[in-house]
Write an enzyme that holds these catalytic residues in place. Structure first.
Site, PDB file in Angstrom:
ATOM      1  N   LYS A  15     -17.562  -0.121  -4.365  1.00 58.27           N
ATOM      2  CA  LYS A  15     -16.344   0.732  -4.876  1.00 58.27           C
ATOM      3  C   LYS A  15     -16.759   0.749  -6.463  1.00 58.27           C
ATOM      4  CE  LYS A  15     -11.565   0.275  -5.902  1.00 58.27           C
ATOM      5  NZ  LYS A  15     -10.196  -0.525  -5.455  1.00 58.27           N
ATOM      6  N   ASP A  30      -8.498   2.885 -12.472  1.00 56.70           N
ATOM      7  CA  ASP A  30      -7.453   3.001 -11.332  1.00 56.70           C
ATOM      8  C   ASP A  30      -6.086   2.966 -11.942  1.00 56.70           C
ATOM      9  OD1 ASP A  30      -6.386   3.050  -9.048  1.00 56.70           O
ATOM     10  OD2 ASP A  30      -6.823   1.045  -8.326  1.00 56.70           O
ATOM     11  N   LYS A  57       0.439   2.703 -11.042  1.00 57.09           N
ATOM     12  CA  LYS A  57       0.618   1.319 -11.391  1.00 57.09           C
ATOM     13  C   LYS A  57       1.576   1.318 -12.528  1.00 57.09           C
ATOM     14  CE  LYS A  57      -3.961  -0.442  -9.846  1.00 57.09           C
ATOM     15  NZ  LYS A  57      -3.609  -1.283  -8.853  1.00 57.09           N
ATOM     16  N   ASP A  78      -2.376   4.495  -4.560  1.00 60.40           N
ATOM     17  CA  ASP A  78      -3.042   3.482  -5.222  1.00 60.40           C
ATOM     18  C   ASP A  78      -4.156   2.458  -4.177  1.00 60.40           C
ATOM     19  OD1 ASP A  78      -3.770   1.675  -7.353  1.00 60.40           O
ATOM     20  OD2 ASP A  78      -1.794   0.546  -7.320  1.00 60.40           O
ATOM     21  N   ARG A  96     -10.496   2.091  -0.499  1.00 60.05           N
ATOM     22  CA  ARG A  96     -10.655   2.233   0.914  1.00 60.05           C
ATOM     23  C   ARG A  96     -11.133   3.548   1.258  1.00 60.05           C
ATOM     24  NH1 ARG A  96      -5.237  -0.352   2.729  1.00 60.05           N
ATOM     25  NH2 ARG A  96      -5.597  -1.389   0.768  1.00 60.05           N
TER      26      ARG A  96
HETATM   27  N1  BES Z   1      -8.071  -1.870  -7.493  1.00 59.89           N
HETATM   28  C1  BES Z   1      -6.934  -2.412  -6.902  1.00 59.89           C
HETATM   29  C2  BES Z   1      -6.939  -3.736  -6.433  1.00 59.89           C
HETATM   30  C3  BES Z   1      -7.145  -4.631  -7.464  1.00 59.89           C
HETATM   31  C4  BES Z   1      -5.856  -5.520  -8.177  1.00 59.89           C
HETATM   32  C5  BES Z   1      -8.416  -5.185  -8.002  1.00 59.89           C
HETATM   33  C6  BES Z   1      -5.894  -6.393  -8.936  1.00 59.89           C
HETATM   34  C7  BES Z   1      -8.399  -6.000  -9.251  1.00 59.89           C
HETATM   35  C8  BES Z   1      -7.126  -6.737  -9.650  1.00 59.89           C
HETATM   36  C9  BES Z   1      -6.719  -1.282  -5.757  1.00 59.89           C
HETATM   37  O1  BES Z   1      -6.958  -0.261  -5.819  1.00 59.89           O
HETATM   38  C10 BES Z   1      -5.258  -1.483  -5.365  1.00 59.89           C
HETATM   39  O2  BES Z   1      -4.393  -0.906  -5.995  1.00 59.89           O
HETATM   40  N2  BES Z   1      -4.872  -1.738  -4.291  1.00 59.89           N
HETATM   41  C11 BES Z   1      -3.363  -2.139  -3.851  1.00 59.89           C
HETATM   42  C12 BES Z   1      -3.348  -1.700  -2.436  1.00 59.89           C
HETATM   43  C13 BES Z   1      -1.857  -1.301  -1.887  1.00 59.89           C
HETATM   44  C14 BES Z   1      -1.416  -0.075  -2.386  1.00 59.89           C
HETATM   45  C15 BES Z   1      -2.071  -1.379  -0.314  1.00 59.89           C
HETATM   46  C16 BES Z   1      -2.904  -3.479  -4.133  1.00 59.89           C
HETATM   47  O3  BES Z   1      -3.639  -4.478  -3.833  1.00 59.89           O
HETATM   48  O4  BES Z   1      -1.820  -3.482  -4.518  1.00 59.89           O
HETATM   49 ZN    ZN Z   2      -8.792   0.236  -7.066  1.00 57.68          ZN
HETATM   50 MN    MN Z   3      -5.700   1.059  -6.493  1.00 57.41          MN
END
Ligand code: BES
Ligand code: ZN
Ligand code: MN
Length: 530
Positions: free
Chosen positions: A291, A296, A303, A373, A377
């Site tokens: 990835k 992000d 966020k 967010d 995936r």
């Molecule tokens: N990059 C983030 C996950 C992440 C969070 C990595 C904190 C490192 C530290 C990912 O893209 C994300 O935002 N995931 C969301 C998914 C949700 C929207 C289903 C999450 O984990 O909140």
């Molecule tokens: Zn991410």
């Molecule tokens: Mn994300």
């Protein structure tokens, strides 16, 4: 990069600024590590008073505890650094990861020092490897963007400096340890080819982990998808790898709806990089998928402040894959390894994907994007589907995918999910061997219910509970049937927001590189089971 040498010199005779010895936690305080000549020799040179001296200084021998002492009379070095190894396990040598961490802690404590001799082990190759890795990994600093006042180099407008920021005269107190010697080896081993190979491997591994750490630490305004791809191109040229880069036109034409959907809100368009190491005598092939979200923001599902300042780390999976493929080449591994870097920047804008949009993915499946967010995936799904077309013998993906995995396993352990329990166990076992904390996680079918969409084949988010597993289940939909696949969710360990510990610095850690490289070595040596 820190230099590494092997030596049969004793603790007293080795020419270095400091000698590092190991002490265990005994009942009466810190004791010289059993079975290692140097610790006993230092004790003897202090007239058998090492335990008393260290106790006076407050030491106990606890793991990674650092105590500095002036070296005894007659030593070449001025300084002795005693590093704690924790409770002694009888006459057994400490676990390799204990040594790796201790060496790393000592190396960090020697920041600003020129040359340190590590006399922590016997000549056992696994122990020497661990000390070498720990010492080199602990001698890391990210100095690229450190200013020393404005100068000509700094006027490029982006803050990137071409020098390494180290002063030429005198030693910068913040410069990492410059030279590591593994000392106290028996003369035959120190000159023999086995430990030479161990040292070379440790150097390659440490340099490639540093590559991954540097990429993660590089601020997102200095590393967009095209810049990341260009760095892969430079490494490909240097190490004889084949590279193919799909730009936004090629991705659009090729039907990469996931990667395009995530990248379309950014001024910096996405890339898919295919980086291949081929060995003429390889019998097996591995596909590694990373990835690579260079930043992000969350996209339209933005966020909140507080959750976005570390999101330059969201390309840590791609960095680990990149580093592992280069390491496979540099170690000349007899296995074909193809790395896929799914690179995009997730930004909100008038051209960004909206929550509610439906994307047609590379595989042909359609995805309703309910939360922009959950972008990782989407890019990974396209890369997984593309990688599967080449029928690799096994696929491993690495991603900072979910906050939920961090909630489940903490900040230092990555989750391993798989479509085959035996492959998951193989990867988990390898992670344990190389000293990376990891844990198997399930992919419960019942969570598929939550990923149902009324308008598309699948939605990009499911139940909040078990969010890391839903993400894994989503990815599984894009894996070729019958191909062993493991998914490493490194959201926790990829980036260390806290203080440094052992050989782990603040910031990018290089998580998963050692596991990927050891897996490639295992497949090169033994093929895949079954
Ligand atoms: N990059 C983030 C996950 C992440 C969070 C990595 C904190 C490192 C530290 C990912 O893209 C994300 O935002 N995931 C969301 C998914 C949700 C929207 C289903 C999450 O984990 O909140
Ligand atoms: Zn991410
Ligand atoms: Mn994300």
């Amino acid at each position: 990069m820190t230099a590494l040498t092997l030596s049969s010199s004793t603790a007293a005779k080795v020419r270095a600024d400091a000698v590092v010895i190991g002490v265990v936690k005994g009942e009466d305080g810190p004791m010289p590590a059993p079975g290692v000549e140097a610790a006993g020799a230092v004790d003897a040179a202090f007239g058998g008073r090492l335990t008393a001296l260290l106790t006076t200084l407050g030491a106990t021998g606890a793991e990674n505890e650092i105590t500095k002492l002036p070296a005894p009379e007659g030593f070449e070095a001025d300084l002795v650094v005693a590093v704690g190894l924790g409770p002694a396990s009888g006459d057994d040598a400490p676990a390799t990861e204990t040594l790796r961490r201790a060496a790393g802690a000592a190396a960090r404590a020697l920041t600003g020092t020129g040359h340190a001799a590590f006399a922590l082990t016997s000549s056992d190759p696994a122990a020497v490897a661990a000390v070498a890795e720990g010492a080199l990994l602990g001698s890391y600093a990210f100095t690229e963007f450190r200013g020393e006042g404005r100068d000509d180099e700094g006027k490029s407008g982006r803050g990137r400096r071409s020098g390494r920021g180290r002063k030429e005269e005198g030693r910068d107190a913040s410069a990492p340890l410059a030279e590591v010697t593994i000392a106290g080896l028996d003369a035959k081993s120190a000159k023999g080819s086995e430990l030479k190979a161990v040292a070379e491997r440790a150097e390659v591994l440490a340099q490639e982990i540093a590559r991954a750490r540097d990429l993660v630490n590089t601020p997102p305004n200095a590393l967009n998808p095209a810049e990341f791809a260009a760095l892969a191109g430079a490494a490909a040229k240097e190490y004889g790898l084949k590279i193919e880069v799909l730009d936004e036109q090629a991705l659009g034409k090729g039907g990469y709806g996931g990667i395009m959907g995530v990248g379309q809100g950014s001024q910096s368009p996405p890339r898919l990089v295919r980086l291949t190491w081929r060995h003429s005598k390889a019998r097996n092939s591995l596909a590694l998928i990373g990835k690579g979200i260079t930043y992000d923001s969350g996209g339209i599902s933005l966020k909140p402040a507080g959750s976005n300042e570390t999101m330059k780390c969201d390309m840590a999976g791609a960095a680990a894959v990149f580093a592992a493929v280069v390491a496979a080449a540099r170690l000349d591994l007899r296995v074909n390894v193809t790395g896929w870097l799914a690179l995009a920047e997730n930004m909100p804008s008038g051209s960004a994907t909206r929550p509610g949009d439906v994307l047609t993915m590379y595989s042909g499946k359609t995805v309703e994007v309910l939360n922009t967010d959950a972008e990782g995936r989407l890019v990974m799904a396209d890369a997984l589907a593309r990688a599967g077309e080449e029928s690799p013998d096994a696929v491993v993906d690495v991603a900072t995918l979910t906050g939920a995995m961090m909630v489940a396993l903490g900040k230092r352990t990555f989750g391993i999910m798989s479509n085959e329990d035996s492959f998951r166990d193989l990867v988990h076992g390898i992670a344990g061997e190389v000293g990376e904390q990891a844990w198997p996680m399930p992919l419960p079918e019942d969570l598929m219910e939550g990923l149902k969409s009324p308008v598309a084949d699948i939605a990009n988010v499911g139940d909040r509970m078990g969010g890391g597993l839903s993400a894994g289940l989503f990815l599984k939909e894009f894996v070729a049937d019958g191909t062993p696949w493991a998914h490493l969710d490194i959201a926790g360990p990829a980036f260390n927001e806290g203080s440094p510990f052992g050989y782990t610095p603040k910031g990018g850690t290089g998580s998963a590189v050692r596991t990927l490289v050891r897996l490639a070595e295992r497949v090169a040596e033994e093929g895949l089971p079954g």
